[in-house]
Design a protein around this motif. Structure first.
Motif, PDB file in Angstrom:
ATOM      1  N   SER A 133      36.944  14.545   4.534  1.00 47.93           N
ATOM      2  CA  SER A 133      36.710  14.533   3.094  1.00 47.93           C
ATOM      3  C   SER A 133      35.942  15.795   2.696  1.00 47.93           C
ATOM      4  N   PRO A 134      36.106  16.251   1.471  1.00 52.32           N
ATOM      5  CA  PRO A 134      35.401  17.461   1.030  1.00 52.32           C
ATOM      6  C   PRO A 134      33.885  17.377   1.210  1.00 52.32           C
ATOM      7  N   HIS A 135      33.292  16.222   0.936  1.00 47.47           N
ATOM      8  CA  HIS A 135      31.843  16.094   1.081  1.00 47.47           C
ATOM      9  C   HIS A 135      31.411  16.214   2.536  1.00 47.47           C
ATOM     10  N   GLU A 136      32.150  15.607   3.446  1.00 50.28           N
ATOM     11  CA  GLU A 136      31.789  15.675   4.862  1.00 50.28           C
ATOM     12  C   GLU A 136      31.963  17.089   5.411  1.00 50.28           C
ATOM     13  N   ILE A 137      33.016  17.764   4.997  1.00 48.57           N
ATOM     14  CA  ILE A 137      33.246  19.144   5.438  1.00 48.57           C
ATOM     15  C   ILE A 137      32.126  20.049   4.936  1.00 48.57           C
ATOM     16  N   ALA A 138      31.758  19.911   3.675  1.00 43.17           N
ATOM     17  CA  ALA A 138      30.687  20.739   3.107  1.00 43.17           C
ATOM     18  C   ALA A 138      29.355  20.458   3.790  1.00 43.17           C
ATOM     19  N   ALA A 139      29.043  19.179   4.008  1.00 43.48           N
ATOM     20  CA  ALA A 139      27.770  18.827   4.647  1.00 43.48           C
ATOM     21  C   ALA A 139      27.706  19.357   6.074  1.00 43.48           C
ATOM     22  N   GLU A 140      28.803  19.256   6.797  1.00 43.23           N
ATOM     23  CA  GLU A 140      28.797  19.751   8.173  1.00 43.23           C
ATOM     24  C   GLU A 140      28.684  21.277   8.198  1.00 43.23           C
ATOM     25  N   SER A 141      29.334  21.941   7.260  1.00 42.23           N
ATOM     26  CA  SER A 141      29.237  23.399   7.165  1.00 42.23           C
ATOM     27  C   SER A 141      27.803  23.836   6.885  1.00 42.23           C
ATOM     28  N   LEU A 142      27.156  23.181   5.928  1.00 40.65           N
ATOM     29  CA  LEU A 142      25.771  23.527   5.601  1.00 40.65           C
ATOM     30  C   LEU A 142      24.842  23.186   6.766  1.00 40.65           C
ATOM     31  N   ALA A 143      25.059  22.059   7.416  1.00 39.57           N
ATOM     32  CA  ALA A 143      24.242  21.684   8.581  1.00 39.57           C
ATOM     33  C   ALA A 143      24.380  22.727   9.692  1.00 39.57           C
TER      34      ALA A 143
END
Length: 165
Positions: A133-143
């Motif tokens: 999902s877009p939110h999970e991809i973004a969160a993992e990228s930022l992490a």
């Protein structure tokens, strides 16, 4: 200010949101976990508390979650022997906080399944089934970007100690 991840022609655009959050935190290229947490608390104007909970992931396969309270952001995570694994759990949840994923308003869904859990938390826990999902991809990228900054700070500190004792 929440940052929304947009889908355009089935392509997830996360770089702008991730880069914006990193820039606004003003941490530079290298920082410690404590500096990241302090900057996150300043940005959200509330403390973040991190708690390990035995058995969190046993039944549901849940590694970590964020629970919003009126006065505090609570990051809970399952125990692990790996410091890096635990750090990634926590950084991923802090990323969700900073990207504004928990502030999304969709209060139309029924709350009869989990009435004691806030609507945003219910949505997020149920959405975790889709790691693409877009939110999970973004969160993992930022992490991942957070982890890189923390590693750079650790390498810098090790070199300083080697050279100057």
């Amino acid at each position: 200010m929440p940052y929304r991840v947009r889908r355009g022609n089935d392509t997830v655009h996360t770089d702008v949101a991730v880069s914006t959050v990193l820039s606004e935190l003003e941490l530079g290229e290298a920082f410690t976990f404590d500096q990241l947490t302090a900057a996150s608390e300043r940005r959200r104007r509330r403390p973040i508390r991190i708690v390990e909970i035995e058995g969190l992931g046993k039944e549901a396969g849940l590694c970590a979650a964020v629970l919003l309270h009126e006065q505090i952001d609570l990051v809970v995570h399952q125990p692990t022997d790996s410091v890096l694994h635990r750090q990634q759990f926590v950084l991923h949840e802090i990323a969700h906080l900073l990207l504004g994923h928990l502030e999304a308003q969709d209060d139309d869904e029924p709350d009869f399944l989990l009435p004691d859990i806030p609507a945003a938390t219910r949505r997020r826990l149920l959405r975790r089934q889709d790691p693409d999902s877009p939110h999970e991809i973004a969160a993992e990228s930022l992490a991942d970007r957070f982890a890189a900054g923390i590693r750079r700070a650790a390498r810098h500190d090790d070199r300083f100690v080697e050279i100057f004792g």
